[in-house]
Design a protein around this motif. Structure first.
Motif, short mmCIF file in Angstrom:
data_model
loop_
_atom_site.label_atom_id
_atom_site.label_comp_id
_atom_site.label_asym_id
_atom_site.label_seq_id
_atom_site.Cartn_x
_atom_site.Cartn_y
_atom_site.Cartn_z
N GLU B 72 0.80 -1.16 -0.05
CA GLU B 72 -0.10 0.21 0.16
C GLU B 72 0.88 1.28 -0.12
OE1 GLU B 72 -0.76 0.07 4.69
OE2 GLU B 72 -2.25 -0.56 3.48
N ASN B 74 2.06 5.11 -2.02
CA ASN B 74 1.89 5.79 -3.43
C ASN B 74 2.78 4.60 -4.34
OD1 ASN B 74 4.98 5.84 -3.45
ND2 ASN B 74 4.97 7.50 -2.18
N PRO B 75 2.48 4.91 -5.88
CA PRO B 75 2.70 3.83 -6.41
C PRO B 75 4.35 3.54 -6.46
CG PRO B 75 1.62 5.48 -7.64
CD PRO B 75 1.87 5.87 -6.26
N VAL B 78 4.44 1.00 -3.44
CA VAL B 78 3.87 -0.19 -3.82
C VAL B 78 4.74 -1.02 -4.79
CG1 VAL B 78 2.08 -1.51 -5.11
CG2 VAL B 78 1.44 0.43 -3.53
N ALA B 79 5.45 -0.41 -5.69
CA ALA B 79 6.09 -1.19 -6.43
C ALA B 79 7.53 -1.81 -5.74
CB ALA B 79 6.92 -0.12 -7.60
N LYS B 82 6.38 -4.85 -3.67
CA LYS B 82 6.31 -5.81 -4.57
C LYS B 82 7.64 -6.67 -4.84
CE LYS B 82 1.77 -5.01 -6.69
NZ LYS B 82 1.13 -4.54 -7.84
#
Lengths: 397, 143
Positions: B72, B74-75, B78-79, B82
Motif C-alpha cells: 500500500e 504511493n505507486p 507499492v512497486a 512488490k
C-alpha cells in the motif's frame, strides 16, 4: 422392531470406564435377548487416547455378534477446547457462548458419524447416547432428536451447567437414569418437561460364587478388615477413608482391624498406617469377589457416583456397605436396600464401623438385604426387560 | 423398601444419639466433619490467578503474526514492496512461519502451565487443611 443404534465416543471390549462397561453389558445382553442392536462410534481407542486420532479402521465389523460401525474423528481445536475445559474444571461458570461451542467442538466428534445417522435414520428405531458429556452425545442428539434417547450417567458436577446440554437435552425423545438421585440432578440442571424419563438402573453380573476363605488364605489375612475397591484417587475421596481409619486406630488401640485396598491409582499412605493397610493393586475377578465376601464391610467414601458397581458387588457377596452420606446415589441405594449405613463425619464413620464389625449377625442380614435388592433390580434379566419395554414404548411399538 | 429405609435411618439415629451423648465440642464436631470431605470437590478456586490466566488467553489468541501484507502507499512504495516480496519473500515467509510455530508452542505451554498451577493450588489447599488438622491433633495430645 427396527435397529437400536448405541452412539458413544469410543467402544472396545477391554477399555476402562464405568459408562463404557455399562454400554458393553447393555448391548450384549439386549442383543442376546433378540433386540437388534448396533454400536455407532468413532475410530478413537478410548478416553485416554488422542480424541482426534483414529486407532481403528473406519467401517463396520461384527464382534461377538454385534455390528460396530466406526467413523473417522474430526480434527479438534485443542487450544480452544483446553481453554474452555480448564475454566469448567476451575468452576469459572457460566462460559460464554463461544467457549461452550469451543468445548463441544473440541470434544470427540465425527461429522462422518452424524452424516451416517442422518442418511440412515429410517433404518433405526432409536439412537441411544451415552454418556452425556462428550461431543458425540451433545452434537449427535441434534441429528434426530425425535428418536434420540440419552443415558447420561451423570452426577453433580460443573459440566451439567453448560447451556448447550440444557438446550439440546430438552428436545430428546427420552432419558434413562441409573438411580432416582441421578434423575433429580438431571431435572435440576435440564428442562426435561417434554422428555420421557425412566429410572432403569444398570446391569450387574450375578453369575459368580465367591469364597472368603480362599481370599484369606491366599493373602494371609486373619484379621477383620474393611475393603475399598476401585480407583485410588483424591476424586474418589480415598483420603477421607485413610485418615478416618488412621484416627479410628488411634482411638481403638486394641483393634486388630485392617484396611484392604484393591484397584489402581496412587495414594500416599500415612506412615502410621504401615502394617494396618494392605494394598493389593489390581486383582483378577475371582480375587475381587472373594475379597468382598471376606471383608467385614465395603467402604465407598466417594461423593460423586452415578451408580457404583462396587457396592452392588459387595451386596451380591453378602456383605454390608458404608457409604458417604453426601453421595445422593449410593445413599439412596443403601436406604432402599437396607444393605448398610452411611456417614457424614468421622464420628459417624467410627460408630458405623464399630457397629458393623461388632454385630456380625446384623451385618450379614444387611448384606443379604443388599443382595436381594441387587437381584431384584439390577440382575441382567431385569435390566433387559426394563430397557426393552422403555425402548419399545419410545419407538411406538 | 420403605421399611429398609426406616431401619437404616433408625439405626443412624441411634448411632447419632451415642455420638451426642459423648459430649463433643463444636470444634471437635467441625474437625470430624472436615475429615469426611478430603476430596477437595467442595472447594472453589480460592487461589486462582485470574490475571495470569487472562494473559495466557491473550497469548493463545494473538500468537500469530500475519505473514503477508497487501502493498500500500504511493505507486513507488507499492512497486518497492512488490519487489521486496518477490526477491526476499521466500526467506521472509519462512522466518515468519517458524516464528509463528514457535509462538504457538509458547502460548500453548503457558496455557497448560496456568492450568497446572490451578490444579496445584487446589491440591495445596487440601494439603494445607490436612496439615492444620494434624497440627491440631498434636496440639491436643500435648495438652
Amino acid at each position: 422392531m427396527k435397529k437400536i443404534g448405541f452412539v458413544c465416543p469410543w467402544f472396545g471390549w477391554n477399555i476402562p470406564g464405568g459408562a463404557e462397561a455399562e454400554l458393553r453389558g447393555l448391548v450384549t445382553h439386549l442383543a442376546a435377548s433378540g433386540l437388534p442392536c448396533e454400536v455407532l462410534t468413532t475410530c478413537v481407542r478410548e478416553f485416554r487416547s488422542d480424541w482426534g486420532k483414529a486407532a481403528y479402521k473406519q467401517g463396520a465389523v461384527t464382534e461377538r455378534g454385534i455390528v460396530i460401525r466406526r467413523f473417522l474423528p474430526d480434527h479438534r481445536n485443542r487450544e480452544a477446547f483446553r481453554n474452555a475445559f480448564t475454566k469448567i474444571l476451575a468452576g469459572e461458570l457460566p462460559l460464554s457462548d463461544r467457549e461452550e461451542a469451543d468445548y463441544l467442538a473440541g470434544s470427540v466428534n465425527s461429522k462422518a458419524l452424524y452424516d451416517y445417522m442422518d442418511t440412515h435414520r429410517e433404518e433405526y428405531a432409536l439412537y441411544v447416547f451415552l454418556p452425556y458429556l462428550f461431543g458425540t452425545t451433545a452434537n449427535g442428539v441434534a441429528v434426530a432428536p425425535e428418536k434420540s434417547v440419552v443415558i447420561p450417567c451423570l452426577h453433580e458436577e460443573n459440566y451439567i451447567r453448560l447451556r448447550y446440554f440444557k438446550e439440546r437435552f430438552s428436545k430428546v425423545r427420552g432419558m434413562a437414569f441409573l438411580a432416582d438421585a441421578e434423575r433429580a440432578v438431571a431435572e435440576s440442571a435440564f428442562d426435561l418437561s417434554r422428555v420421557e424419563k425412566a429410572v432403569l438402573g444398570a446391569g450387574v453380573d450375578t453369575d459368580f460364587t465367591p469364597d472368603a476363605a480362599r481370599f484369606r488364605e491366599k493373602y494371609g489375612i486373619r484379621e477383620p478388615f474393611l475393603l475399598y475397591a476401585g480407583r485410588k484417587s483424591r476424586g474418589k475421596n480415598v483420603y477421607t477413608l485413610l485418615y478416618s481409619f488412621e484416627r479410628y486406630l488411634q482411638e481403638h488401640p486394641d483393634s486388630d482391624l485392617k484396611l484392604v485396598l484393591i484397584g489402581g491409582g496412587d495414594i500416599i499412605l500415612p506412615d502410621s498406617l504401615e502394617g494396618h493397610v494392605l494394598e493389593l493393586g489390581f486383582v483378577d475377578a475371582t480375587d475381587k469377589y472373594d475379597a468382598y465376601a471376606a471383608a467385614d464391610l465395603l467402604v465407598q467414601p466417594s461423593r460423586m457416583e452415578s451408580f457404583s458397581i462396587v457396592i452392588m458387588e459387595s451386596w451380591l457377596c453378602g456383605r454390608p456397605v458404608l457409604v458417604h452420606g453426601d453421595c445422593a446415589v449410593t445413599k439412596e441405594f443403601t436406604l432402599r436396600s437396607g444393605g448398610g449405613l452411611y456417614f457424614e463425619d468421622y464420628f459417624e464413620f467410627a460408630k458405623a464401623v464399630e457397629y458393623l464389625t461388632s454385630h456380625p449377625q446384623e451385618a450379614s442380614e444387611m448384606g443379604a438385604r443388599g443382595r436381594e435388592f441387587v437381584l431384584e433390580n439390577f440382575a441382567w434379566d431385569a435390566i433387559v426387560r426394563k430397557y426393552t419395554e422403555f425402548f419399545r414404548r419410545l419407538a411406538g411399538e | 423398601m420403605s421399611g429398609n429405609k426406616q431401619d437404616v435411618e433408625e439405626l443412624m439415629q441411634d448411632l447419632r444419639g451415642q455420638i451426642a451423648a459423648e459430649g463433643h465440642t463444636e470444634k471437635e464436631l467441625e474437625e470430624a466433619r472436615k475429615l469426611a470431605y478430603l476430596d477437595g470437590s467442595d472447594k472453589g478456586p480460592e487461589f486462582f490467578y485470574p490475571e495470569l490466566a487472562a494473559k495466557a488467553r491473550y497469548l493463545d489468541t494473538h500468537y500469530e503474526n500475519p505473514i503477508l501484507f497487501a502493498p500500500e502507499g504511493n505507486p513507488v512504495k507499492v512497486a518497492l514492496q512488490k519487489l521486496i516480496l518477490k526477491t526476499v519473500g521466500f526467506t521472509y515467509f519462512r522466518a515468519f512461519r517458524h516464528q509463528n510455530a514457535f509462538n504457538k508452542e509458547v502460548a500453548g505451554t503457558v496455557e497448560e502451565l496456568t492450568a497446572f498451577i490451578r490444579m496445584q493450588e487446589k491440591e495445596n489447599a487440601a494439603l494445607r487443611e490436612q496439615v492444620e488438622r494434624l497440627e491440631a491433633q498434636l496440639k491436643g495430645k500435648a495438652e
